[in-house]
Write a protein that holds these residues in place. Structure first.
Motif, short mmCIF file in Angstrom:
data_model
loop_
_atom_site.label_atom_id
_atom_site.label_comp_id
_atom_site.label_asym_id
_atom_site.label_seq_id
_atom_site.Cartn_x
_atom_site.Cartn_y
_atom_site.Cartn_z
N LEU A 114 0.84 -1.20 0.00
CA LEU A 114 0.00 0.00 0.00
C LEU A 114 0.88 1.25 0.00
O LEU A 114 1.89 1.29 0.69
N HIS A 115 0.47 2.21 -0.81
CA HIS A 115 1.16 3.50 -0.84
C HIS A 115 0.22 4.52 -0.20
O HIS A 115 -0.95 4.61 -0.60
N LEU A 116 0.70 5.23 0.79
CA LEU A 116 -0.13 6.24 1.45
C LEU A 116 0.37 7.61 1.04
O LEU A 116 1.53 7.97 1.29
N ARG A 127 3.15 14.22 1.27
CA ARG A 127 3.93 13.13 1.84
C ARG A 127 3.62 11.83 1.09
O ARG A 127 2.45 11.58 0.77
N HIS A 128 4.64 11.03 0.83
CA HIS A 128 4.46 9.70 0.22
C HIS A 128 5.01 8.71 1.24
O HIS A 128 6.22 8.64 1.44
N LEU A 129 4.12 7.97 1.90
CA LEU A 129 4.51 7.14 3.05
C LEU A 129 4.23 5.66 2.80
O LEU A 129 3.38 5.32 1.97
N HIS A 130 4.93 4.83 3.52
CA HIS A 130 4.70 3.38 3.43
C HIS A 130 4.48 2.84 4.83
O HIS A 130 5.44 2.45 5.51
N PRO A 131 3.20 2.84 5.26
CA PRO A 131 2.90 2.43 6.63
C PRO A 131 3.13 0.94 6.85
O PRO A 131 3.37 0.19 5.91
N TYR A 229 13.73 3.87 -7.08
CA TYR A 229 12.93 4.09 -5.88
C TYR A 229 11.61 3.39 -6.12
O TYR A 229 10.90 3.73 -7.08
N LEU A 230 11.31 2.37 -5.33
CA LEU A 230 10.10 1.57 -5.54
C LEU A 230 10.03 1.05 -6.97
O LEU A 230 8.99 1.11 -7.64
N GLY A 231 11.23 0.62 -7.47
CA GLY A 231 11.24 -0.03 -8.78
C GLY A 231 11.19 0.91 -9.96
O GLY A 231 10.99 0.48 -11.09
#
Ligand SMILES: [Cu+2]
Length: 319
Positions: A114-116, A127-131, A229-231
């Motif tokens: 999931l990308h938040l 913000r681009h977060l990875h919870p 970054y993330l592929g």
């Protein structure tokens, strides 16, 4: 003329009339030649993948992503809808399925379940977060917001259920504190972040797939060693000013495909759902650090952006 003859003659005439009428009808076709209702044309717009209940295709959903808290049988349950600006908080949420159960199975996209994405409604904070996901499906991430105001939280994911497609659900988040509404930064084709300068080539055109090229420089020299970054060599999120309709675009080409270089330029094929003002947020990684460059861009019908060379989208995808 006796009755029987009269009836026979009458029947023949009727039959002949019907035959003639049928012939004319077949020749001219149906009378209702009005075009399909506009909505239908919209439904076929490629930019919006099918998002009907559970992801099973029954009806193309053309609503831009991120505008709905509940869609395709899934609901974003934001457990911390209020926080205080400047204070570190644990943001918590879950995705619930049609039965209200917390989803615990996701298909990994770009290295994550999931990308938040989080943005202030004034489109200045991003913000681009990875919870982290707990076993019961509760997601959490530490968060400190720089300013008070109204924010939008976007959960971008794909349920690991048969036939499910990618979804981006959105929910409002309120940050307490003294709020002074900032102006939206003016449109510009060049921006700086940390000690990088990023330029933007190309214009958004409503409903049209266009190519946007972002070029990263540092100290006046092109950066030719961007890191995956993330592929990918970059991630682009576009948010429409006014309602924060959401576009998450991945670049054309990817690390290791034999043709895509690690900078200085990253190109994206983007279809803006409508005319209007958009904020573009480019995430890129260099020397182990992720940086985000932000642009304000107008999408209007007169913009002269080149369409992708072969008219086809370059293997990237947009959601
Ligand atoms: Cu992400």
């Amino acid at each position: 003329m006796n009755t029987g003859v009269k009836i026979t003659a009458f029947t023949v005439v009727i039959a002949a009339t019907f035959a003639a009428a049928y012939g004319v009808g077949a020749a001219t076709g149906p009378l209702t030649s009005a075009p399909e209702p506009a909505a239908h044309a919209e439904h076929n717009r490629p930019a919006s993948p099918d998002r009907s209940a559970g992801g099973h295709s029954s009806h193309a959903d053309t609503t831009p992503a991120g505008l709905q808290i509940s869609q395709a049988g899934h609901t974003l349950d934001l457990k911390t809808p209020r926080l205080t600006a400047g204070e570190k908080t644990e943001l918590r949420f879950a995705i619930r399925d049609q039965e209200g159960r917390q989803v615990t199975a996701y298909r990994r996209e770009h290295g994550k379940e999931l990308h938040l994405i989080l943005a202030s409604r004034d489109l200045v904070t991003y913000r681009h977060l990875h919870p982290t996901r707990a076993a019961d499906g509760t997601w959490s991430t530490p968060l400190t917001l720089p300013a008070a105001g109204s924010y939008r939280v976007f959960a971008d994911f794909t349920p690991a259920t048969e036939g499910a497609t990618n979804l981006t659900l959105g929910a409002d988040l309120a940050a307490s504190g003294t709020y002074k509404a900032p102006a939206l930064p003016e449109p510009a084709a060049i921006t700086t972040v940390d000690d990088y300068t990023v330029t933007l080539d190309g214009d958004l055109r409503p409903g049209k797939a266009v190519e946007l090229t972002l070029t990263v420089n540092r100290d006046g020299r092109p950066v030719t060693d961007l890191q995956p970054y993330l592929g990918a060599y970059g991630h682009l999120v576009a948010l429409r000013s006014g309602d924060l309709a959401y576009l998450h675009v991945h670049p054309n080409g990817e690390p290791g495909d034999g043709t895509t270089k690690p900078g200085p330029s990253i190109s994206f094929t983007v279809t803006a759902p409508s005319a209007g003002t958009y904020r573009l947020f480019l995430d890129f990684q260099h020397n182990g650090t992720v940086h985000t460059a932000a642009f304000t861009v107008q999408a209007d019908r007169t913009a002269g952006a080149p369409e992708p060379a072969n008219g086809e989208e370059h293997g990237n995808h947009q959601h």
